[in-house]
Write a protein that holds these residues in place. Structure first.
Motif, PDB file in Angstrom:
ATOM      1  N   ARG A  70      33.278  32.612  39.710  1.00  0.00           N
ATOM      2  CA  ARG A  70      33.351  31.578  38.672  1.00  0.00           C
ATOM      3  C   ARG A  70      34.644  31.848  37.899  1.00  0.00           C
ATOM      4  N   ILE A  71      35.559  30.883  37.996  1.00  0.00           N
ATOM      5  CA  ILE A  71      36.861  30.998  37.361  1.00  0.00           C
ATOM      6  C   ILE A  71      37.056  29.776  36.467  1.00  0.00           C
ATOM      7  N   ARG A  72      37.138  30.001  35.166  1.00  0.00           N
ATOM      8  CA  ARG A  72      37.334  28.924  34.192  1.00  0.00           C
ATOM      9  C   ARG A  72      36.312  27.793  34.371  1.00  0.00           C
ATOM     10  N   GLY A  73      35.062  28.170  34.623  1.00  0.00           N
ATOM     11  CA  GLY A  73      33.978  27.203  34.737  1.00  0.00           C
ATOM     12  C   GLY A  73      33.778  26.606  36.118  1.00  0.00           C
ATOM     13  N   ALA A  74      34.662  26.867  37.054  1.00  0.00           N
ATOM     14  CA  ALA A  74      34.550  26.329  38.417  1.00  0.00           C
ATOM     15  C   ALA A  74      34.146  27.435  39.384  1.00  0.00           C
ATOM     16  N   MET A  75      33.361  27.075  40.383  1.00  0.00           N
ATOM     17  CA  MET A  75      32.988  28.033  41.426  1.00  0.00           C
ATOM     18  C   MET A  75      33.999  27.925  42.554  1.00  0.00           C
ATOM     19  N   ILE A  76      34.630  29.066  42.873  1.00  0.00           N
ATOM     20  CA  ILE A  76      35.693  29.122  43.875  1.00  0.00           C
ATOM     21  C   ILE A  76      35.327  30.183  44.907  1.00  0.00           C
ATOM     22  N   ALA A  77      35.457  29.860  46.187  1.00  0.00           N
ATOM     23  CA  ALA A  77      35.214  30.831  47.262  1.00  0.00           C
ATOM     24  C   ALA A  77      36.562  31.295  47.818  1.00  0.00           C
ATOM     25  N   MET A  88      45.624  50.371  41.650  1.00  0.00           N
ATOM     26  CA  MET A  88      45.014  49.306  40.861  1.00  0.00           C
ATOM     27  C   MET A  88      43.824  48.723  41.626  1.00  0.00           C
ATOM     28  N   LYS A  89      42.867  48.239  40.882  1.00  0.00           N
ATOM     29  CA  LYS A  89      41.682  47.627  41.475  1.00  0.00           C
ATOM     30  C   LYS A  89      42.005  46.180  41.848  1.00  0.00           C
ATOM     31  N   LYS A  90      41.504  45.750  42.974  1.00  0.00           N
ATOM     32  CA  LYS A  90      41.751  44.392  43.473  1.00  0.00           C
ATOM     33  C   LYS A  90      40.489  43.551  43.334  1.00  0.00           C
ATOM     34  N   LEU A  91      40.644  42.248  43.313  1.00  0.00           N
ATOM     35  CA  LEU A  91      39.504  41.339  43.215  1.00  0.00           C
ATOM     36  C   LEU A  91      38.567  41.516  44.408  1.00  0.00           C
ATOM     37  N   SER A  92      39.099  41.877  45.554  1.00  0.00           N
ATOM     38  CA  SER A  92      38.270  42.093  46.742  1.00  0.00           C
ATOM     39  C   SER A  92      37.347  43.305  46.576  1.00  0.00           C
ATOM     40  N   ASP A  93      37.642  44.196  45.613  1.00  0.00           N
ATOM     41  CA  ASP A  93      36.807  45.377  45.355  1.00  0.00           C
ATOM     42  C   ASP A  93      35.660  45.093  44.395  1.00  0.00           C
ATOM     43  N   ALA A  94      35.691  43.971  43.691  1.00  0.00           N
ATOM     44  CA  ALA A  94      34.661  43.652  42.694  1.00  0.00           C
ATOM     45  C   ALA A  94      33.320  43.389  43.380  1.00  0.00           C
ATOM     46  N   LYS A  95      32.252  43.784  42.704  1.00  0.00           N
ATOM     47  CA  LYS A  95      30.890  43.631  43.225  1.00  0.00           C
ATOM     48  C   LYS A  95      30.205  42.439  42.573  1.00  0.00           C
ATOM     49  N   VAL A  96      29.184  41.918  43.234  1.00  0.00           N
ATOM     50  CA  VAL A  96      28.406  40.805  42.701  1.00  0.00           C
ATOM     51  C   VAL A  96      27.848  41.201  41.335  1.00  0.00           C
ATOM     52  N   GLY A  97      28.012  40.309  40.360  1.00  0.00           N
ATOM     53  CA  GLY A  97      27.558  40.567  38.999  1.00  0.00           C
ATOM     54  C   GLY A  97      28.639  41.100  38.081  1.00  0.00           C
ATOM     55  N   ASP A  98      29.778  41.501  38.622  1.00  0.00           N
ATOM     56  CA  ASP A  98      30.878  42.023  37.808  1.00  0.00           C
ATOM     57  C   ASP A  98      31.574  40.892  37.049  1.00  0.00           C
ATOM     58  N   GLY A 120      29.363  35.690  50.762  1.00  0.00           N
ATOM     59  CA  GLY A 120      29.037  34.763  51.819  1.00  0.00           C
ATOM     60  C   GLY A 120      28.649  35.503  53.083  1.00  0.00           C
ATOM     61  N   PRO A 121      28.556  34.778  54.182  1.00  0.00           N
ATOM     62  CA  PRO A 121      28.181  35.386  55.462  1.00  0.00           C
ATOM     63  C   PRO A 121      29.149  36.497  55.869  1.00  0.00           C
ATOM     64  N   LYS A 122      28.600  37.569  56.371  1.00  0.00           N
ATOM     65  CA  LYS A 122      29.372  38.702  56.883  1.00  0.00           C
ATOM     66  C   LYS A 122      30.259  39.352  55.825  1.00  0.00           C
ATOM     67  N   ASN A 123      29.983  39.101  54.547  1.00  0.00           N
ATOM     68  CA  ASN A 123      30.747  39.670  53.430  1.00  0.00           C
ATOM     69  C   ASN A 123      32.242  39.394  53.498  1.00  0.00           C
ATOM     70  N   ASN A 124      32.660  38.376  54.242  1.00  0.00           N
ATOM     71  CA  ASN A 124      34.079  38.032  54.326  1.00  0.00           C
ATOM     72  C   ASN A 124      34.477  37.036  53.237  1.00  0.00           C
ATOM     73  N   ILE A 169      36.888  36.336  35.260  1.00  0.00           N
ATOM     74  CA  ILE A 169      36.242  35.957  36.511  1.00  0.00           C
ATOM     75  C   ILE A 169      34.878  36.618  36.587  1.00  0.00           C
ATOM     76  N   GLU A 170      33.881  35.845  37.020  1.00  0.00           N
ATOM     77  CA  GLU A 170      32.551  36.385  37.296  1.00  0.00           C
ATOM     78  C   GLU A 170      32.343  36.350  38.805  1.00  0.00           C
ATOM     79  N   VAL A 171      31.878  37.458  39.374  1.00  0.00           N
ATOM     80  CA  VAL A 171      31.602  37.521  40.809  1.00  0.00           C
ATOM     81  C   VAL A 171      30.165  37.057  41.010  1.00  0.00           C
ATOM     82  N   LEU A 172      29.978  35.923  41.700  1.00  0.00           N
ATOM     83  CA  LEU A 172      28.665  35.319  41.821  1.00  0.00           C
ATOM     84  C   LEU A 172      27.881  35.782  43.042  1.00  0.00           C
TER      85      LEU A 172
END
Length: 73
Positions: free
Chosen positions: A54-61, A1-11, A45-49, A39-42
């Motif tokens: 964007r989850i339900r209108g909120a930006m979450i890191a 299965m694909k994980k959220l950590s595999d998603a790319k910016v813009g997905d 961050g630094p070092k790609n860690n 979920i939208e991948v916005l």
């Protein structure tokens, strides 16, 4: 299965399962990471860690170690 950590910016992805345990699972649920959530991948961050979502209108890191527990389609 694909994980959220595999998603790319813009997905745009959808949560299908939260595999976290205990307090991390509760935190995810409080942030809106429930089954069927869109979920939208916005940006990365630094070092790609860290990735900003964007989850339900909120930006979450989330760290990569955290986002690997969320299965997506």
């Amino acid at each position: 299965m694909k994980k959220l950590s595999d998603a790319k910016v813009g997905d745009y992805v959808k949560v299908i399962q939260n595999d976290a345990q205990d307090s991390l699972k509760e935190r995810f649920l409080a942030l809106g990471l429930t089954n069927g959530a869109n979920i939208e991948v916005l940006r990365n961050g630094p070092k790609n860690n860290l990735t900003v979502f964007r989850i339900r209108g909120a930006m979450i890191a989330l760290r990569k170690e955290e986002s690997k527990y969320i299965e997506i389609i």
